[in-house]
Design a protein around this motif. Structure first.
Motif, PDB file in Angstrom:
ATOM      1  N   ALA A 131       0.830  -1.216   0.000  1.00  0.00           N
ATOM      2  CA  ALA A 131       0.000   0.000   0.000  1.00  0.00           C
ATOM      3  C   ALA A 131       0.858   1.257   0.000  1.00  0.00           C
ATOM      4  O   ALA A 131       0.491   2.266  -0.602  1.00  0.00           O
ATOM      5  N   LEU A 132       2.007   1.205   0.668  1.00  0.00           N
ATOM      6  CA  LEU A 132       2.901   2.359   0.741  1.00  0.00           C
ATOM      7  C   LEU A 132       3.844   2.444  -0.457  1.00  0.00           C
ATOM      8  O   LEU A 132       4.518   3.455  -0.643  1.00  0.00           O
ATOM      9  N   GLY A 133       3.928   1.366  -1.222  1.00  0.00           N
ATOM     10  CA  GLY A 133       4.810   1.345  -2.384  1.00  0.00           C
ATOM     11  C   GLY A 133       6.274   1.191  -2.014  1.00  0.00           C
ATOM     12  O   GLY A 133       7.144   1.727  -2.707  1.00  0.00           O
ATOM     13  N   ILE A 134       6.537   0.481  -0.912  1.00  0.00           N
ATOM     14  CA  ILE A 134       7.912   0.245  -0.469  1.00  0.00           C
ATOM     15  C   ILE A 134       8.116  -1.252  -0.234  1.00  0.00           C
ATOM     16  O   ILE A 134       7.152  -2.012  -0.209  1.00  0.00           O
ATOM     17  N   LEU A 187      10.108  -1.244   5.126  1.00  0.00           N
ATOM     18  CA  LEU A 187       9.079  -1.110   6.156  1.00  0.00           C
ATOM     19  C   LEU A 187       9.644  -1.532   7.512  1.00  0.00           C
ATOM     20  O   LEU A 187       9.444  -0.852   8.515  1.00  0.00           O
ATOM     21  N   HIS A 188      10.373  -2.620   7.526  1.00  0.00           N
ATOM     22  CA  HIS A 188      10.998  -3.089   8.772  1.00  0.00           C
ATOM     23  C   HIS A 188      11.994  -2.050   9.295  1.00  0.00           C
ATOM     24  O   HIS A 188      12.032  -1.774  10.497  1.00  0.00           O
ATOM     25  N   SER A 225      11.670  -0.292  12.875  1.00  0.00           N
ATOM     26  CA  SER A 225      12.693  -0.506  13.911  1.00  0.00           C
ATOM     27  C   SER A 225      13.417   0.779  14.309  1.00  0.00           C
ATOM     28  O   SER A 225      13.959   0.861  15.410  1.00  0.00           O
ATOM     29  N   THR A 226      13.401   1.798  13.447  1.00  0.00           N
ATOM     30  CA  THR A 226      14.048   3.067  13.780  1.00  0.00           C
ATOM     31  C   THR A 226      13.062   4.106  14.301  1.00  0.00           C
ATOM     32  O   THR A 226      13.440   5.248  14.545  1.00  0.00           O
ATOM     33  N   GLY A 227      11.789   3.717  14.452  1.00  0.00           N
ATOM     34  CA  GLY A 227      10.792   4.618  15.014  1.00  0.00           C
ATOM     35  C   GLY A 227      10.251   5.653  14.043  1.00  0.00           C
ATOM     36  O   GLY A 227       9.664   6.637  14.449  1.00  0.00           O
ATOM     37  N   ARG A 228      10.439   5.441  12.753  1.00  0.00           N
ATOM     38  CA  ARG A 228       9.949   6.405  11.757  1.00  0.00           C
ATOM     39  C   ARG A 228       8.623   5.997  11.145  1.00  0.00           C
ATOM     40  O   ARG A 228       8.085   6.722  10.331  1.00  0.00           O
ATOM     41  N   LEU A 229       8.091   4.852  11.566  1.00  0.00           N
ATOM     42  CA  LEU A 229       6.794   4.396  11.078  1.00  0.00           C
ATOM     43  C   LEU A 229       5.760   4.748  12.122  1.00  0.00           C
ATOM     44  O   LEU A 229       5.873   4.362  13.281  1.00  0.00           O
ATOM     45  N   SER A 238       2.928 -13.380  14.386  1.00  0.00           N
ATOM     46  CA  SER A 238       2.166 -12.549  13.450  1.00  0.00           C
ATOM     47  C   SER A 238       2.311 -11.076  13.799  1.00  0.00           C
ATOM     48  O   SER A 238       2.271 -10.707  14.961  1.00  0.00           O
ATOM     49  N   VAL A 239       2.455 -10.257  12.775  1.00  0.00           N
ATOM     50  CA  VAL A 239       2.551  -8.806  12.950  1.00  0.00           C
ATOM     51  C   VAL A 239       1.474  -8.172  12.082  1.00  0.00           C
ATOM     52  O   VAL A 239       1.353  -8.495  10.896  1.00  0.00           O
ATOM     53  N   ARG A 240       0.674  -7.293  12.677  1.00  0.00           N
ATOM     54  CA  ARG A 240      -0.390  -6.612  11.947  1.00  0.00           C
ATOM     55  C   ARG A 240      -0.374  -5.128  12.296  1.00  0.00           C
ATOM     56  O   ARG A 240       0.078  -4.725  13.358  1.00  0.00           O
ATOM     57  N   TYR A 241      -0.905  -4.315  11.381  1.00  0.00           N
ATOM     58  CA  TYR A 241      -1.038  -2.872  11.569  1.00  0.00           C
ATOM     59  C   TYR A 241      -2.514  -2.537  11.431  1.00  0.00           C
ATOM     60  O   TYR A 241      -3.149  -2.924  10.453  1.00  0.00           O
TER      61      TYR A 241
END
Length: 70
Positions: A23-26, A31-32, A36-40, A50-53
């Motif tokens: 969806a973000l085109g990346i 994305l990881h 992990s760097t706190g920019r998301l 499982s990981v969900r947003y």
């Protein structure tokens, strides 16, 4: 023509990493890195492996201009 990522109403309430990256085109790797760097902005929900947003959080984050988290 709009270049903003689009998440339709028919999408699930929670997105996988692959769905969010698409969806973000990346890439999932980028994305990881953002996560992990706190920019998301939207926080991940982790259930065992499982990981969900949450889709509503993703949409709100995008509507706000995708600001980095502090």
């Amino acid at each position: 023509m709009s270049t903003a990522p689009h998440i339709s109403e028919s999408d699930p309430l929670a997105l996988t990493k692959a769905e969010l990256a698409r969806a973000l085109g990346i890439s999932e790797r980028h994305l990881h890195t953002l996560d992990s760097t706190g920019r998301l902005g939207p926080r991940a929900i982790r259930l065992n492996r499982s990981v969900r947003y949450v889709r509503s959080e993703v949409e709100a984050w995008l509507a706000a201009g995708a600001p980095p988290t502090e």
